[in-house]
Design an enzyme around this catalytic site. Structure first.
Site, PDB file in Angstrom:
ATOM      1  N   HIS B  38      50.971  40.536  45.521  1.00 40.45           N
ATOM      2  CA  HIS B  38      51.172  42.083  45.875  1.00 40.45           C
ATOM      3  C   HIS B  38      52.571  42.399  45.997  1.00 40.45           C
ATOM      4  O   HIS B  38      53.008  43.404  45.408  1.00 40.45           O
ATOM      5  CB  HIS B  38      50.485  42.470  47.062  1.00 40.45           C
ATOM      6  N   LYS B 103      37.999  41.568  53.234  1.00 44.06           N
ATOM      7  CA  LYS B 103      37.276  41.791  54.553  1.00 44.06           C
ATOM      8  C   LYS B 103      38.299  42.430  55.451  1.00 44.06           C
ATOM      9  O   LYS B 103      39.602  42.476  55.443  1.00 44.06           O
ATOM     10  CB  LYS B 103      36.889  40.548  54.898  1.00 44.06           C
TER      11      LYS B 103
END
Lengths: 280, 174
Positions: B38, B103
């Protein structure tokens, strides 16, 4: 005459423990998960627990790690006073980690510098703790510690007037704030007393205790029971999907401390909290 | 729980039909990406370069898989904590990213971006990486190979189970 243990033996043992710990859930934890499944009525919580149980079976059958986060290898070594280890034990342990992670198809998750972040490519170095006790044995425990749960752990330096209530509130607050990040249902290792780093180490060692076991000191056994009840009222539930099972166990370890202090450390372990031990 | 079957590339209409709390079985192509990937993707965008894949309408799965054992396309590959990608997610949504799988909870900024761009955030069951591996049919590294487990993989998944944690209206499931 001291008993001699060769470093090759240590390497081989650590390698085996790394691979095995990453592929198998302890019987105590598996039993606690089955109990938890029987106690849930919410469909999402039941589904999450079914998947967690099925995952541990799949890991065993398919020889896959339980989780892709195969952790930073934390290694506890207890050496008998009458043992002589021939060679460099630090390097022997790290070589074991290197081999175990490679042969076990585990992920390399360690970066050499916490800011500049270059993967070391072999999951070393391990975090190693040595202890000594009477006898001529060497005990080695490998705990692959995942960082979903490690990141949600905390230490706070309470003061004596905070007392047991202050300690319990801090523990509950830490688990509440962790939410679903540490892969609940969690195991909560708590270290109380000593100095800052002693409390943190106790909290990690507390994760090794058998889930379902009762503290030998009634005062702390009661505290553990109260805490487990409070944690399971938080409603986080398996995988954060809601339900009654946020924690499988709360394990407290204590140590004498200073007249001015009350250090409390909370080390959170995920629903697998993997560890394996061998005695040489 | 009755599953909703979703296949990527996912249409805007299909995203709008998903509600917080829905049980989804996801199939099709997803790209993996976690912290280091990222960071690099944002650096590419900041320097005016293109992303290594077409982000429009795509799905990112926050995972860093284990190496593939013999006879498998990939090793264990469950979800990692999404919060660590919060700083980067709105920018990628601006570029076209619509589906995030991971999550844990997301930041207010990510929830706003999900609402603004009509995306969706799905939560898989943390710590079930071995089961996830059994839902992955193909895996190919498409960028940042030097990052090892943090490289970007294109995965072809079949019926990976997850729950809609934040729907396109920004509603959180809890």
């Amino acid at each position: 005459m001291p008993r001699t243990i060769k470093t090759a033996q240590i390497t081989k043992t650590v390698a085996k423990l790394c691979a095995e710990a990453n592929r198998s859930v302890g019987d105590d934890i598996y039993a606690a998960l089955c109990d938890a499944r029987r106690g849930e009525t919410a469909p999402a919580a039941m589904m999450a627990l079914d998947m967690i149980l099925e995952n541990s079976k799949a890991a065993g059958c398919e020889k896959l790690p339980i989780c892709q986060d195969t952790g930073m290898a934390v290694v506890f070594v207890t050496i008998g006073f009458e043992v002589h280890v021939e060679g460099d034990i630090n390097e022997a342990i790290n070589e074991g980690v290197r081999q175990g992670y490679k042969n076990g198809y585990c992920r390399n998750s360690i970066v050499s510098d916490p800011i500049r972040r270059v993967n070391t490519g072999d999951n070393t170095p391990a975090v190693i703790y040595y202890d000594f006790k009477p006898g001529d044995k060497v005990s080695i425990t490998v705990m692959p510690k995942g960082f979903g749960s490690e990141n949600m752990s905390a230490v706070r330096m309470l003061i004596p007037s905070d007392g047991i209530k202050g300690a319990e509130d801090f523990i509950v607050e830490t688990v509440r704030a962790a939410g679903s990040d540490p892969c609940p249902p969690v195991i909560v290792g708590v270290g109380i007393g000593g100095t800052m780093e002693k409390a943190a180490l106790l909290a990690k060692q507390a994760l090794l205790r058998e889930v379902g076991s009762v503290h030998a000191d009634m005062f702390w056994a009661n505290a553990e029971r109260r805490l487990l009840a409070r944690l399971n009222e938080l409603g986080i539930g398996p995988s954060g999907f809601g339900g009654r099972t946020t924690a499988l166990g709360v394990h407290i370890m204590t140590y004498p401390t200073h007249i001015a202090g009350l250090p409390v450390a909370v080390n959170i372990g995920c629903h697998a909290t993997r560890h394996k031990t061998a005695v040489l | 729980m009755q599953p909703v079957n979703v296949t990527t590339p996912i249409s805007d209409a299909a995203i709008e039909n998903l509600r917080a709390g829905d049980y989804v079985l996801m199939s099709g192509a997803v790209y993996t990406g976690r912290d280091a990937a990222h960071k690099r993707m944002i650096e590419l965008l900041d320097s005016g370069k293109k992303l290594p894949f077409d982000p429009r309408g795509c799905a990112i799965y926050y995972t860093g898989p284990c190496p593939a054992p013999p006879g498998r396309v990939i090793g264990s590959a469950g979800p990692t904590t999404s919060r660590r990608m919060d700083a980067y997610a709105p920018r990628l949504m601006q570029e076209g990213l619509r589906v995030m799988i991971g999550k844990g909870a997301r930041s207010e900024a990510v929830i706003r971006a999900i609402r603004q761009y009509k995306g969706v955030y799905l939560s898989a069951v943390g710590g079930t990486g071995a089961l996830s591996a059994l839902c992955i049919e193909q895996a190919e590294v498409i960028a940042f190979e030097d990052l090892g487990p943090e490289a970007i993989y294109k995965l072809t998944i079949r019926d990976l189970p997850m729950i809609v944690a934040i729907d396109c209206k920004g509603k959180e499931w809890s």
